[in-house]
Write a protein that holds these residues in place. Structure first.
Motif, PDB file in Angstrom:
ATOM      1  N   ALA A 283       1.170   8.706  -6.253  1.00  0.00           N
ATOM      2  CA  ALA A 283       1.303  10.163  -6.075  1.00  0.00           C
ATOM      3  C   ALA A 283       2.341  10.754  -6.887  1.00  0.00           C
TER       4      ALA A 283
ATOM      5  N   THR B 210       0.756   3.906  -3.075  1.00  0.00           N
ATOM      6  CA  THR B 210       0.272   5.172  -2.923  1.00  0.00           C
ATOM      7  C   THR B 210       1.348   6.111  -3.200  1.00  0.00           C
TER       8      THR B 210
ATOM      9  N   GLY C 143       0.606  -1.065  -0.036  1.00  0.00           N
ATOM     10  CA  GLY C 143      -0.027   0.003  -0.034  1.00  0.00           C
ATOM     11  C   GLY C 143       0.871   1.099   0.043  1.00  0.00           C
TER      12      GLY C 143
END
Length: 190
Positions: A183, A179, A175
């Protein structure tokens, strides 16, 4: 299939550590620039490039260039220390990340003046830092990073752990990696 969580944990946490190291390194340049009256024009973070911070105005280039590796090494150590103090679960992930940042910054600064023109070590020497100081930084940071990694293999399923890892840690690691990668892709500054 038994080793799938181990593979996920190792690959995604190394990937996260690489991208995260670049984030804290560039944050060091950015914070130091802002404190010293500099003007940050671009912070380039993308999974497919080497990160960089561009400045429009830089009245203290030596402070700004040293801010990257110093803050980029100290901040992960501070996070690890805080996690240890509060006995957070997954402490070994904080420890690994701190070690990774020390190793990466130590090698980059300690060996860089002999290899890369235009990179941070070159800017350091061009602005008055003696090469011995850069080498000394590497000599301290690199082995300290290795020390933090010492005896951590079992948490990554190595040695006697025989592939066994905390499945929750593997999911958290995946995760974090996805992430941060997402981003940086969305931000898409090259």
């Amino acid at each position: 299939m038994k080793r799938l969580p181990q593979i996920v944990l190792i690959l995604t946490f190394i990937g996260f550590s690489w991208l995260g190291m670049q984030v804290v390194h560039e944050a060091g340049h950015t914070l130091t620039a802002l404190v010293t009256g500099g003007e940050v024009t671009t912070v380039a973070l993308h999974p497919l490039i080497m990160s960089r911070t561009d400045l429009g105005k830089n009245p203290h280039p030596l402070a700004v260039v040293w801010g990257g590796p110093l803050i980029g090494s100290a901040l992960p150590l501070l996070l690890f220390g805080s996690a240890a103090t509060f006995r957070l679960p997954g402490l070994y992930l904080f420890r690994f990340f701190a070690g990774f940042c020390l190793i990466a910054n130590g090698v980059y600064i300690g060996v860089g003046p002999f290899l890369a023109e235009g990179a941070d070590p070159w800017v350091m020497t061009e602005n008055g830092s003696p090469r011995w100081l850069l080498v000394a930084f590497g000599i301290v940071a690199f082995p300290f990073g290795l020390y933090l990694w010492h005896r951590q293999g079992r948490y990554f399923g190595l040695g006697e752990a025989k592939g066994g890892v905390n499945t929750r840690a593997a999911f958290v690691s995946a995760g974090l990696f996805l992430t941060l990668t997402g981003a940086e892709l969305v931000r898409n500054v090259r």
